[in-house]
Design a protein around this motif. Structure first.
Motif, PDB file in Angstrom:
ATOM      1  N   LEU A   1     -29.253 -13.295 -44.730  1.00  0.00           N
ATOM      2  CA  LEU A   1     -30.012 -13.035 -45.960  1.00  0.00           C
ATOM      3  C   LEU A   1     -31.389 -13.690 -45.950  1.00  0.00           C
ATOM      4  O   LEU A   1     -32.233 -13.379 -46.796  1.00  0.00           O
ATOM      5  CB  LEU A   1     -29.208 -13.528 -47.174  1.00  0.00           C
ATOM      6  N   HIS A   2     -31.602 -14.608 -45.017  1.00  0.00           N
ATOM      7  CA  HIS A   2     -32.916 -15.221 -44.827  1.00  0.00           C
ATOM      8  C   HIS A   2     -33.799 -14.254 -44.042  1.00  0.00           C
ATOM      9  O   HIS A   2     -33.337 -13.547 -43.162  1.00  0.00           O
ATOM     10  CB  HIS A   2     -32.756 -16.539 -44.067  1.00  0.00           C
ATOM     11  N   GLU A   3     -35.071 -14.233 -44.338  1.00  0.00           N
ATOM     12  CA  GLU A   3     -35.997 -13.366 -43.604  1.00  0.00           C
ATOM     13  C   GLU A   3     -36.584 -14.157 -42.439  1.00  0.00           C
ATOM     14  O   GLU A   3     -37.524 -14.925 -42.605  1.00  0.00           O
ATOM     15  CB  GLU A   3     -37.088 -12.840 -44.530  1.00  0.00           C
ATOM     16  N   GLY A   4     -35.980 -13.981 -41.264  1.00  0.00           N
ATOM     17  CA  GLY A   4     -36.431 -14.705 -40.091  1.00  0.00           C
ATOM     18  C   GLY A   4     -35.254 -15.209 -39.272  1.00  0.00           C
ATOM     19  O   GLY A   4     -34.088 -15.046 -39.649  1.00  0.00           O
ATOM     20  N   ARG A   5     -35.555 -15.832 -38.145  1.00  0.00           N
ATOM     21  CA  ARG A   5     -34.519 -16.271 -37.211  1.00  0.00           C
ATOM     22  C   ARG A   5     -33.971 -17.634 -37.601  1.00  0.00           C
ATOM     23  O   ARG A   5     -34.709 -18.537 -37.995  1.00  0.00           O
ATOM     24  CB  ARG A   5     -35.086 -16.321 -35.792  1.00  0.00           C
ATOM     25  N   SER A   6     -32.655 -17.785 -37.458  1.00  0.00           N
ATOM     26  CA  SER A   6     -31.982 -19.070 -37.618  1.00  0.00           C
ATOM     27  C   SER A   6     -31.189 -19.355 -36.349  1.00  0.00           C
ATOM     28  O   SER A   6     -30.603 -18.448 -35.754  1.00  0.00           O
ATOM     29  CB  SER A   6     -31.021 -19.051 -38.818  1.00  0.00           C
ATOM     30  N   VAL A   7     -31.170 -20.628 -35.930  1.00  0.00           N
ATOM     31  CA  VAL A   7     -30.408 -21.063 -34.758  1.00  0.00           C
ATOM     32  C   VAL A   7     -29.346 -22.052 -35.238  1.00  0.00           C
ATOM     33  O   VAL A   7     -29.678 -23.133 -35.740  1.00  0.00           O
ATOM     34  CB  VAL A   7     -31.307 -21.704 -33.696  1.00  0.00           C
ATOM     35  N   ILE A   8     -28.101 -21.674 -35.078  1.00  0.00           N
ATOM     36  CA  ILE A   8     -26.975 -22.471 -35.575  1.00  0.00           C
ATOM     37  C   ILE A   8     -26.247 -23.058 -34.374  1.00  0.00           C
ATOM     38  O   ILE A   8     -25.752 -22.321 -33.516  1.00  0.00           O
ATOM     39  CB  ILE A   8     -26.016 -21.597 -36.410  1.00  0.00           C
ATOM     40  N   ARG A   9     -26.166 -24.377 -34.296  1.00  0.00           N
ATOM     41  CA  ARG A   9     -25.520 -25.050 -33.174  1.00  0.00           C
ATOM     42  C   ARG A   9     -24.138 -25.554 -33.576  1.00  0.00           C
ATOM     43  O   ARG A   9     -23.882 -25.804 -34.738  1.00  0.00           O
ATOM     44  CB  ARG A   9     -26.391 -26.208 -32.678  1.00  0.00           C
ATOM     45  N   ASN A  10     -23.273 -25.711 -32.594  1.00  0.00           N
ATOM     46  CA  ASN A  10     -21.895 -26.172 -32.802  1.00  0.00           C
ATOM     47  C   ASN A  10     -21.130 -25.224 -33.731  1.00  0.00           C
ATOM     48  O   ASN A  10     -20.378 -25.647 -34.604  1.00  0.00           O
ATOM     49  CB  ASN A  10     -21.862 -27.603 -33.361  1.00  0.00           C
ATOM     50  N   PHE A  11     -21.282 -23.922 -33.489  1.00  0.00           N
ATOM     51  CA  PHE A  11     -20.602 -22.909 -34.294  1.00  0.00           C
ATOM     52  C   PHE A  11     -19.130 -22.856 -33.902  1.00  0.00           C
ATOM     53  O   PHE A  11     -18.763 -23.012 -32.738  1.00  0.00           O
ATOM     54  CB  PHE A  11     -21.253 -21.540 -34.087  1.00  0.00           C
ATOM     55  N   SER A  12     -18.276 -22.609 -34.869  1.00  0.00           N
ATOM     56  CA  SER A  12     -16.836 -22.584 -34.631  1.00  0.00           C
ATOM     57  C   SER A  12     -16.440 -21.459 -33.675  1.00  0.00           C
ATOM     58  O   SER A  12     -16.931 -20.331 -33.776  1.00  0.00           O
ATOM     59  CB  SER A  12     -16.092 -22.405 -35.957  1.00  0.00           C
ATOM     60  N   SER A  13     -15.516 -21.773 -32.759  1.00  0.00           N
ATOM     61  CA  SER A  13     -14.961 -20.754 -31.866  1.00  0.00           C
ATOM     62  C   SER A  13     -13.677 -20.155 -32.438  1.00  0.00           C
ATOM     63  O   SER A  13     -13.043 -19.314 -31.792  1.00  0.00           O
ATOM     64  CB  SER A  13     -14.671 -21.357 -30.487  1.00  0.00           C
ATOM     65  N   ALA A  14     -13.270 -20.567 -33.638  1.00  0.00           N
ATOM     66  CA  ALA A  14     -12.053 -20.055 -34.260  1.00  0.00           C
ATOM     67  C   ALA A  14     -12.206 -18.573 -34.606  1.00  0.00           C
ATOM     68  O   ALA A  14     -13.322 -18.045 -34.704  1.00  0.00           O
ATOM     69  CB  ALA A  14     -11.715 -20.858 -35.503  1.00  0.00           C
ATOM     70  N   ALA A  15     -11.079 -17.923 -34.808  1.00  0.00           N
ATOM     71  CA  ALA A  15     -11.083 -16.478 -35.030  1.00  0.00           C
ATOM     72  C   ALA A  15     -11.788 -16.093 -36.334  1.00  0.00           C
ATOM     73  O   ALA A  15     -12.543 -15.113 -36.372  1.00  0.00           O
ATOM     74  CB  ALA A  15      -9.649 -15.956 -35.028  1.00  0.00           C
ATOM     75  N   ASP A  16     -11.563 -16.837 -37.394  1.00  0.00           N
ATOM     76  CA  ASP A  16     -12.074 -16.435 -38.709  1.00  0.00           C
ATOM     77  C   ASP A  16     -13.596 -16.321 -38.771  1.00  0.00           C
ATOM     78  O   ASP A  16     -14.125 -15.296 -39.234  1.00  0.00           O
ATOM     79  CB  ASP A  16     -11.573 -17.400 -39.780  1.00  0.00           C
ATOM     80  N   PRO A  17     -14.362 -17.340 -38.349  1.00  0.00           N
ATOM     81  CA  PRO A  17     -15.828 -17.201 -38.426  1.00  0.00           C
ATOM     82  C   PRO A  17     -16.367 -16.068 -37.550  1.00  0.00           C
ATOM     83  O   PRO A  17     -17.423 -15.500 -37.846  1.00  0.00           O
ATOM     84  CB  PRO A  17     -16.338 -18.563 -37.951  1.00  0.00           C
ATOM     85  N   HIS A  18     -15.635 -15.713 -36.487  1.00  0.00           N
ATOM     86  CA  HIS A  18     -16.081 -14.600 -35.655  1.00  0.00           C
ATOM     87  C   HIS A  18     -15.791 -13.262 -36.330  1.00  0.00           C
ATOM     88  O   HIS A  18     -16.477 -12.269 -36.043  1.00  0.00           O
ATOM     89  CB  HIS A  18     -15.479 -14.711 -34.263  1.00  0.00           C
ATOM     90  N   SER A  19     -14.837 -13.229 -37.234  1.00  0.00           N
ATOM     91  CA  SER A  19     -14.689 -12.048 -38.093  1.00  0.00           C
ATOM     92  C   SER A  19     -15.933 -11.887 -38.959  1.00  0.00           C
ATOM     93  O   SER A  19     -16.420 -10.763 -39.174  1.00  0.00           O
ATOM     94  CB  SER A  19     -13.446 -12.180 -38.976  1.00  0.00           C
ATOM     95  N   THR A  20     -16.458 -13.009 -39.448  1.00  0.00           N
ATOM     96  CA  THR A  20     -17.686 -12.956 -40.246  1.00  0.00           C
ATOM     97  C   THR A  20     -18.858 -12.452 -39.410  1.00  0.00           C
ATOM     98  O   THR A  20     -19.651 -11.606 -39.864  1.00  0.00           O
ATOM     99  CB  THR A  20     -18.000 -14.342 -40.830  1.00  0.00           C
ATOM    100  N   ILE A  21     -18.998 -12.953 -38.176  1.00  0.00           N
ATOM    101  CA  ILE A  21     -20.071 -12.477 -37.300  1.00  0.00           C
ATOM    102  C   ILE A  21     -19.979 -10.966 -37.107  1.00  0.00           C
ATOM    103  O   ILE A  21     -20.975 -10.237 -37.230  1.00  0.00           O
ATOM    104  CB  ILE A  21     -20.017 -13.203 -35.934  1.00  0.00           C
TER     105      ILE A  21
END
Length: 428
Positions: free
Chosen positions: A33-53
């Motif tokens: 929802l932000h206009e521009g690039r974001s870099v997120i480090r230490n992102f979860s490898s669990a199944a649920d957040p990858h459903s969000t991706i």
């Protein structure tokens, strides 16, 4: 997969916990929802957040993954696209509930689906306020997913006193409100997780015992570039394990210390757990610290309705701590646990019964008679495909008289993919 857990002679070592799931979900949604690039480090490898991706990709957002670093090309509020197919939320209630707010706010038609477990969890709590805001939502009988969402008319602002302390419900309404020309106002009387307010830098007013949170199109959605803290909910399993085991010392670096999340830490310290907090600092909008726990003599505790929202996910493992305390502990006001991935009160009652615990089950909680010298009986514990039930059973089994079996043990990957490896590391 069934997993055998043997009694542990000792629990010693340093564990790198998985990244925080709640923040991982939100980081990708808000970055989109932000206009521009974001870099997120230490992102979860669990199944649920990858459903969000995957759901955000379905809405036309470009997301790059490189190990545990995620880059999001934000499209802004007006850049989301109607998906060509279903948005599959998998097992993730956070994905479905928060994304429903974004989709209703954006006014794009979409159909949200989930797995069998998620499809058995009612969505009525979000359907009602989103409908008041102008969304049209078609659900399976009794308000279960799949959800078909559209908004044929204008978005209406909402004045919404939260009926229950729920971060998912609060976030859903606030996210829809971000698309409105007039302010939406959410009123919270009992605290719940505040990651959404922090990460979006929303306006908050304290009015007596109430917290009023506002969102509208006037809010600037900040870039979401930061390192995600490690998950306090995952830390809770080792904090309990270290406290109840007679030969234990466990160190947990870089744990998220959000004050609306660490209710379990306060409860364990109240019980007398030997826990130290070091290296306190901030990661983006979130406080972080290193935790150390050692073998402890525990006292009984009472968890009441006012405390439950800040430890709702940790209550199953806190029940395990209560088993080894010197007296009777009581949990009340926790009926929300009956509406999680499984009925967690019923699942824990079954587990305690198999272990030989003296307890009483109530509609809203349990009463547990603890014993510092308690030795759980060997048993075969059913996870009911609930990650927190499986991990609680594993911690219990480490104190048992013989090996126990955890059925459906693979479900720990939902929130903690490295759990079984970390258990092995601590016990070897």
């Amino acid at each position: 997969m069934n997993k055998e857990v043997r009694p542990a002679r000792a629990l010693n070592g340093k564990i790198k916990l998985p990244p925080d799931k709640s923040i991982s979900h939100r980081s990708v949604m808000f970055a989109a929802l932000h206009e521009g690039r974001s870099v997120i480090r230490n992102f979860s490898s669990a199944a649920d957040p990858h459903s969000t991706i995957n759901c955000m990709r379905g809405l036309g957002v470009t997301v790059y993954e490189d190990g545990n670093t995620v880059e999001v090309e934000g499209v802004g509020r007006d850049g989301l696209q109607s998906p060509e197919g279903d948005l599959d939320c998998g097992n993730s209630g956070t994905t479905m509930r928060l994304l429903s707010g974004i989709i209703a706010g954006a006014g794009i038609p979409a159909r949200l689906v989930g797995d069998e477990s998620l499809s058995a969890r009612t969505m009525k709590r979000i359907i009602d306020p989103l409908t008041e805001m102008g969304a049209e939502i078609t659900a399976r009988k009794d308000d279960f997913a799949p959800l078909e969402i559209s908004r044929p008319g204008p978005l209406k602002p909402l004045y919404f006193p939260l009926p229950i302390p729920s971060a998912q419900l609060k976030s859903c309404v606030l996210l829809a409100g971000l698309f409105g020309d007039e302010q939406t106002e959410v009123i919270e009387t009992l605290p719940s997780r505040d990651h959404t307010e922090r990460l979006l830098n929303l306006t908050i007013e304290e009015k007596g015992e109430e917290k009023h949170i506002y969102s509208s199109r006037e809010d600037n959605i900040p870039e979401q570039s930061y390192r995600i803290p490690n998950d306090f909910s995952a830390a809770a399993f080792w904090l309990v394990a270290g406290a109840i085991h007679p030969n234990a010392e466990i160190t947990l670096p870089n744990v998220g210390m959000n004050p609306t999340r660490f209710g379990a830490l306060d409860i364990l310290e109240q019980m007398g757990a030997d826990i130290t907090v070091n290296n306190e600092h901030d990661e983006g909008a979130e406080p972080v610290a290193d935790l150390r726990v050692a073998s402890s003599a525990l006292q009984p505790v009472e968890i009441t309705e006012e405390i439950v929202p800040n430890c709702i996910d940790e209550i199953p493992i806190l029940m395990i701590a209560m088993l080894f305390s010197d007296g009777v502990s009581r949990i009340s006001g926790a009926e929300e646990l009956r509406h999680k991935e499984t009925d967690r009160l019923a699942a824990m009652a079954e587990m305690l019964g198999k272990a030989g615990v003296d307890f009483t089950e109530y509609e809203d909680g349990l009463e547990i008679k603890g014993d510092p010298d308690f030795v759980p009986e060997s048993a075969s514990y059913q996870s009911y495909h609930d990650h927190r039930i499986a991990m609680s059973a594993a911690v219990l089994s480490m104190l048992g008289n013989k090996s126990s079996q955890i059925q459906g043990a693979e479900c720990t990957a939902i929130s903690y993919p490295s759990f079984w490896g970390d258990l092995s590391l601590l016990t070897n």
